[in-house]
Write a protein that holds these residues in place. Sequence first.
Motif, mmCIF file in Angstrom:
data_model
loop_
_atom_site.group_PDB
_atom_site.id
_atom_site.type_symbol
_atom_site.label_atom_id
_atom_site.label_comp_id
_atom_site.label_asym_id
_atom_site.label_seq_id
_atom_site.Cartn_x
_atom_site.Cartn_y
_atom_site.Cartn_z
ATOM 1 N N GLY A 19 0.795 -1.225 0.000
ATOM 2 C CA GLY A 19 0.000 0.000 0.000
ATOM 3 C C GLY A 19 0.833 1.284 0.000
ATOM 4 O O GLY A 19 0.337 2.358 -0.364
ATOM 5 N N CYS A 20 2.098 1.190 0.401
ATOM 6 C CA CYS A 20 2.956 2.389 0.487
ATOM 7 C C CYS A 20 3.132 3.064 -0.867
ATOM 8 O O CYS A 20 3.334 4.283 -0.944
ATOM 9 C CB CYS A 20 4.328 2.031 1.042
ATOM 10 S SG CYS A 20 4.276 1.401 2.717
ATOM 11 N N LEU A 83 14.241 5.478 12.815
ATOM 12 C CA LEU A 83 14.824 4.780 11.660
ATOM 13 C C LEU A 83 16.322 4.536 11.848
ATOM 14 O O LEU A 83 16.898 3.644 11.233
ATOM 15 C CB LEU A 83 14.626 5.593 10.381
ATOM 16 C CG LEU A 83 13.208 5.693 9.831
ATOM 17 C CD1 LEU A 83 13.181 6.611 8.623
ATOM 18 C CD2 LEU A 83 12.678 4.315 9.457
ATOM 19 N N LEU A 84 16.929 5.349 12.712
ATOM 20 C CA LEU A 84 18.370 5.226 12.956
ATOM 21 C C LEU A 84 18.656 4.413 14.212
ATOM 22 O O LEU A 84 19.810 4.155 14.526
ATOM 23 C CB LEU A 84 18.998 6.614 13.140
ATOM 24 C CG LEU A 84 18.787 7.629 12.023
ATOM 25 C CD1 LEU A 84 19.334 8.987 12.431
ATOM 26 C CD2 LEU A 84 19.495 7.161 10.767
ATOM 27 N N GLY A 85 17.604 4.050 14.914
ATOM 28 C CA GLY A 85 17.792 3.363 16.190
ATOM 29 C C GLY A 85 18.465 4.278 17.191
ATOM 30 O O GLY A 85 19.350 3.864 17.946
ATOM 31 N N ALA A 86 18.063 5.558 17.190
ATOM 32 C CA ALA A 86 18.671 6.553 18.076
ATOM 33 C C ALA A 86 17.582 7.230 18.895
ATOM 34 O O ALA A 86 16.391 7.049 18.626
ATOM 35 C CB ALA A 86 19.427 7.584 17.246
ATOM 36 N N LYS A 87 18.006 8.023 19.900
ATOM 37 C CA LYS A 87 17.033 8.748 20.718
ATOM 38 C C LYS A 87 16.692 10.072 20.024
ATOM 39 O O LYS A 87 17.539 10.634 19.326
ATOM 40 C CB LYS A 87 17.626 9.002 22.105
ATOM 41 C CG LYS A 87 17.890 7.698 22.844
ATOM 42 C CD LYS A 87 18.725 7.917 24.093
ATOM 43 C CE LYS A 87 19.203 6.557 24.611
ATOM 44 N NZ LYS A 87 20.373 6.688 25.480
ATOM 45 N N PRO A 88 15.480 10.586 20.261
ATOM 46 C CA PRO A 88 15.037 11.779 19.528
ATOM 47 C C PRO A 88 16.002 12.975 19.646
ATOM 48 O O PRO A 88 16.222 13.673 18.658
ATOM 49 C CB PRO A 88 13.691 12.116 20.180
ATOM 50 C CG PRO A 88 13.210 10.839 20.776
ATOM 51 C CD PRO A 88 14.429 10.046 21.135
ATOM 52 N N HIS A 89 16.593 13.173 20.827
ATOM 53 C CA HIS A 89 17.472 14.338 20.997
ATOM 54 C C HIS A 89 18.898 14.067 20.521
ATOM 55 O O HIS A 89 19.785 14.898 20.684
ATOM 56 C CB HIS A 89 17.482 14.771 22.473
ATOM 57 C CG HIS A 89 17.928 13.663 23.378
ATOM 58 N ND1 HIS A 89 17.077 12.649 23.772
ATOM 59 C CD2 HIS A 89 19.134 13.399 23.922
ATOM 60 C CE1 HIS A 89 17.756 11.800 24.534
ATOM 61 N NE2 HIS A 89 18.997 12.234 24.636
ATOM 62 N N GLU A 90 19.129 12.895 19.928
ATOM 63 C CA GLU A 90 20.462 12.581 19.400
ATOM 64 C C GLU A 90 20.580 12.869 17.904
ATOM 65 O O GLU A 90 21.637 12.633 17.306
ATOM 66 C CB GLU A 90 20.794 11.101 19.655
ATOM 67 C CG GLU A 90 21.021 10.773 21.125
ATOM 68 C CD GLU A 90 21.311 9.299 21.358
ATOM 69 O OE1 GLU A 90 22.149 8.992 22.224
ATOM 70 O OE2 GLU A 90 20.693 8.440 20.688
ATOM 71 N N VAL A 91 19.492 13.321 17.296
ATOM 72 C CA VAL A 91 19.491 13.527 15.839
ATOM 73 C C VAL A 91 18.972 14.917 15.506
ATOM 74 O O VAL A 91 17.979 15.365 16.094
ATOM 75 C CB VAL A 91 18.587 12.473 15.140
ATOM 76 C CG1 VAL A 91 18.671 12.612 13.620
ATOM 77 C CG2 VAL A 91 18.956 11.056 15.560
ATOM 78 N N GLN A 92 19.637 15.610 14.583
ATOM 79 C CA GLN A 92 19.073 16.827 14.012
ATOM 80 C C GLN A 92 19.210 16.786 12.505
ATOM 81 O O GLN A 92 20.154 16.199 11.970
ATOM 82 C CB GLN A 92 19.757 18.088 14.566
ATOM 83 C CG GLN A 92 19.153 18.487 15.899
ATOM 84 C CD GLN A 92 19.240 19.982 16.219
ATOM 85 O OE1 GLN A 92 19.479 20.832 15.371
ATOM 86 N NE2 GLN A 92 19.031 20.294 17.485
ATOM 87 N N GLY A 299 4.830 4.478 11.687
ATOM 88 C CA GLY A 299 4.126 3.200 11.769
ATOM 89 C C GLY A 299 4.824 2.088 10.998
ATOM 90 O O GLY A 299 4.401 0.941 11.055
ATOM 91 N N LEU A 300 5.879 2.414 10.254
ATOM 92 C CA LEU A 300 6.627 1.362 9.573
ATOM 93 C C LEU A 300 7.845 1.003 10.411
ATOM 94 O O LEU A 300 8.378 1.829 11.153
ATOM 95 C CB LEU A 300 7.089 1.814 8.186
ATOM 96 C CG LEU A 300 6.008 2.070 7.137
ATOM 97 C CD1 LEU A 300 6.661 2.452 5.818
ATOM 98 C CD2 LEU A 300 5.124 0.845 6.956
#
Length: 403
Positions: A19-20, A83-92, A299-300
């Motif tokens: 469906g994507c 998607l990176l298997g990281a914490k939200p504040h570890e990515v910009q 959701g993926l």
Amino acid sequence: MLVSFEHCQERDHLDPLAGCRDAFDLPPNQIYLDGNSLGPMTHRARAQVQQRLQEWQADLIAGWSHRQWIDYPQRLGAKLAPLLGAKPHEVQVVDSTSLNLFKLACAAVLSARAREPARARYRIVTEQGNFPTVPYMLEGLGRLATDIQVDVVSRETLCAAMTDETALLVLTHAHYVSGEVFDLKEMTSKAHAQGIQILWESHSTGVLPLNLTQANVDFAVGCGYKYLNGGPGAPAFLYVREDLQAASSSVLSGWLGHREPFAFEDAYAPGEGLDRFRCGTPPVLAYAALEGALEIFEGLNIDDLRKKSLALSELLIKLLEPALQKRALTLVSPRDGALRGGHVSFAHPDAQRIMAALAQDGVVGDYRPPHFLRFGLSPLYLRYVDIWAAAEKITRQVDAVAA
Ligand SMILES: *Cc1c(COP(=O)(O)O)cnc(C)c1O
């Protein structure tokens, strides 16, 4: 036994990701196997850009605060983090991959010196023959900081090149031609065992799991316009592990990376966490397209994307087996799926002619010098029947140049 068209139809029928494809605005009559260079447009990317255009028209300067334009780097970083298997504040999400690479390489070298002032770690090691922006940027760093030595070595001699004098190892996760992947976790722990920090570059974000936290990676950078479909020249991302952020400084210390940019102080003070790695004003329209494109990933699960991507590349290799047996065409990518990234490459002496003929025939891939054919296999919009049809056309063009 060759795989039949009906078998491919059946697999599409059973595909949980089928469906994507509806989220994309794909040109008709084309099989697009180049999403590893520039991902196609999603309907949501267009809608988000149109929305930002309306806001610009109506809100003008107030858009920066009322519409949260200014927060784009953190907001999209947090969306990308799973998607990176990281914490939200570890990515910009900020700047380009090349610029982020420079910023983080400098930060790594500076922090290594601050940590071990007595110990002279003056070398940066990277791999030869991979995507050249890494050595280009590092050599630029070396021209500026003449006490830094950049060693560009073959894959076979990487481990031997990692010594007590090495501050940083910079590697590209999946090779841009062969698609061969490094074992990210293993290389990271090898580097750490010698007190060396590691910076990973990933252009396969969105198709290949990185598991940055699990692998205890120090630094990473990657593209927004490839498998993430963020649009031509979309902003890139940077990742710094949370415990390293306080001691990391940005040499590209622009005003928007200041702790209080709107205080316009004379003295520089680094922003909170990764905010310090922002340089200047975010390109809002470009962020809007990436924001729309990222909605599809909600959701993926990255492992499901990886699974289908591998199934597609297995299928392409299998369908091209008869052509491979004639020997002019050879497989460059690893046959073992575990070692293969999101694309598949083949070599052929007439690669450039074949790729041009394929484009005429409705199959778009990449030619890479001197004689490589590269096909990116995105699990989001490609069907098994597309791979079947592409393989037939590739076989036909390979036969045509031989005739
Ligand atoms: C595509 C790609 C880049 C591109 O860098 P930009 O700064 O976005 O142009 C860098 N490294 C690798 C491995 C790539 O595949």
